[in-house]
Enzyme design. Structure first.
Site, PDB file in Angstrom:
ATOM      1  N   HIS A 160       0.899  -1.243  -0.048  1.00  0.00           N
ATOM      2  CA  HIS A 160       0.056   0.142  -0.029  1.00  0.00           C
ATOM      3  C   HIS A 160       1.140   1.411  -0.088  1.00  0.00           C
ATOM      4  O   HIS A 160       1.977   1.216   0.756  1.00  0.00           O
ATOM      5  CB  HIS A 160      -0.788   0.025   1.336  1.00  0.00           C
ATOM      6  CG  HIS A 160      -2.252  -0.759   1.344  1.00  0.00           C
ATOM      7  ND1 HIS A 160      -2.565  -1.305   2.413  1.00  0.00           N
ATOM      8  CD2 HIS A 160      -3.059  -1.078   0.191  1.00  0.00           C
ATOM      9  CE1 HIS A 160      -3.924  -2.050   2.098  1.00  0.00           C
ATOM     10  NE2 HIS A 160      -4.288  -1.544   1.028  1.00  0.00           N
ATOM     11  N   CYS A 254      -2.416   3.087   9.235  1.00  0.00           N
ATOM     12  CA  CYS A 254      -3.492   1.942   8.392  1.00  0.00           C
ATOM     13  C   CYS A 254      -4.504   2.146   9.386  1.00  0.00           C
ATOM     14  O   CYS A 254      -5.712   1.749   9.049  1.00  0.00           O
ATOM     15  CB  CYS A 254      -2.885   0.627   8.772  1.00  0.00           C
ATOM     16  SG  CYS A 254      -1.536   0.380   7.509  1.00  0.00           S
TER      17      CYS A 254
HETATM   18  N1  ARG Z   1      -4.048  -6.999   6.687  1.00  0.00           N
HETATM   19  C1  ARG Z   1      -4.459  -5.831   5.896  1.00  0.00           C
HETATM   20  C2  ARG Z   1      -4.444  -5.908   4.385  1.00  0.00           C
HETATM   21  O1  ARG Z   1      -3.757  -6.747   4.107  1.00  0.00           O
HETATM   22  C3  ARG Z   1      -3.573  -4.796   6.301  1.00  0.00           C
HETATM   23  C4  ARG Z   1      -4.114  -3.244   5.814  1.00  0.00           C
HETATM   24  C5  ARG Z   1      -3.162  -2.448   6.267  1.00  0.00           C
HETATM   25  N2  ARG Z   1      -3.692  -1.211   5.951  1.00  0.00           N
HETATM   26  C6  ARG Z   1      -3.005  -0.261   5.395  1.00  0.00           C
HETATM   27  N3  ARG Z   1      -3.691   1.090   5.067  1.00  0.00           N
HETATM   28  N4  ARG Z   1      -1.627  -0.263   4.725  1.00  0.00           N
HETATM   29  O2  ARG Z   1      -5.224  -5.601   3.686  1.00  0.00           O
END
Ligand code: ARG
Length: 261
Positions: A160, A254
């Site tokens: 991300h 996150c």
């Molecule tokens: N386990 C989540 C996923 O893989 C983590 C998300 C993390 N969020 C972020 N904004 N980077 O989707």
């Protein structure tokens, strides 16, 4: 923010997640509560989204939408395990009377979008390569009426944008160059020649996954090197422990969807 009441690592959709590693949900809740108190202690208002059973990743609230100028561009998750989260976020924005636009394109909200109100008159930076489709960048530009710059993510651990790049204030960023393709690194150097750059250790300690109010920068306590770089750049680092949420592949940013009404 959404408390990690039902948090667990029940599936693995990013390289940080390992279903064999036990998660301490109680500790996750305590750490999350500390983060919430840290933000309210700095004078921010925190709205709390009601967590839902069987949506263990709901704690990563940043992924539910991306709001600019009072309009929330909704999320459409890549992985079916998270699809239903978008419904809860939509209900939240609509019940607060904000404009919510349902997306046609796959995108994971503020996980892959950042807004810099003072850079070039208001600029959106957007990531693609793992989760958000590049077509969603054009859709976000149409919905939000702000220029969107597409940046390609190339390192699976930095799936991300918010794991590799952060707004430090209304016009400045910090980022981890190696998470981006060469051409995207070049774009970032051109747009932000004065950016704070992170090294491998900073990035792996989730040092870019931060929330800044332009002065205080809240970041993961493991990211001591990044904290020092931010202090050298004139910011006040505020460290919080989020070891349990790291097991799901996330940290401070996150957990926070910023509201820009
Ligand atoms: N386990 C989540 C996923 O893989 C983590 C998300 C993390 N969020 C972020 N904004 N980077 O989707």
């Amino acid at each position: 923010m959404c408390p990690p009441e039902y948090y667990e690592v029940a599936y693995a959709i990013n390289p940080w997640m390992d279903t064999a590693t036990p998660v301490d949900t109680e500790l996750a809740l305590k750490q999350w509560e500390r983060l919430r108190e840290t933000l309210t202690g700095l004078g921010h208002t925190v709205h709390v989204l009601t967590p839902e059973a069987n949506l263990p990743d709901m704690v990563y609230a940043a992924n539910g939408a991306f709001m600019v100028d009072g309009t929330a561009y909704g999320a459409r998750f890549k992985h079916p395990q998270r699809t239903a989260e978008a419904i809860a976020h939509r209900a939240f924005y609509e019940s607060n009377g904000w404009t919510y636009v349902a997306p046609a394109q796959t995108n994971e909200g503020e996980g892959d979008f950042a807004f810099l109100p003072d850079a070039y008159g208001g600029l959106v930076l957007a990531g693609y390569g793992f989760r958000t489709e590049v077509a969603a960048h054009a859709e976000a530009q149409d919905v939000l009426g702000r220029p969107v710059v597409s940046l390609r993510l190339v390192e699976p651990r930095f799936y991300h944008l918010d794991t590799a790049l952060a707004a430090l204030d209304d016009g400045a960023i910090a980022y981890y160059p190696a998470a981006f393709s060469e051409p995207s690194q070049r774009v970032l150097r051109q747009l932000f020649p004065d950016a704070v750059t992170a090294d491998d250790a900073d990035a792996h300690a989730f040092g870019l996954n931060l929330v800044s109010d332009g002065r205080h920068v809240v970041l993961n306590s493991e990211a001591t090197g990044m904290a020092q770089k931010l202090a050298d750049a004139g910011y006040v680092p505020v460290l919080v422990e989020l070891s349990e949420l790291k097991k799901g592949g996330g940290s401070v940013k996150c957990c926070v969807a910023e509201l820009r009404p």
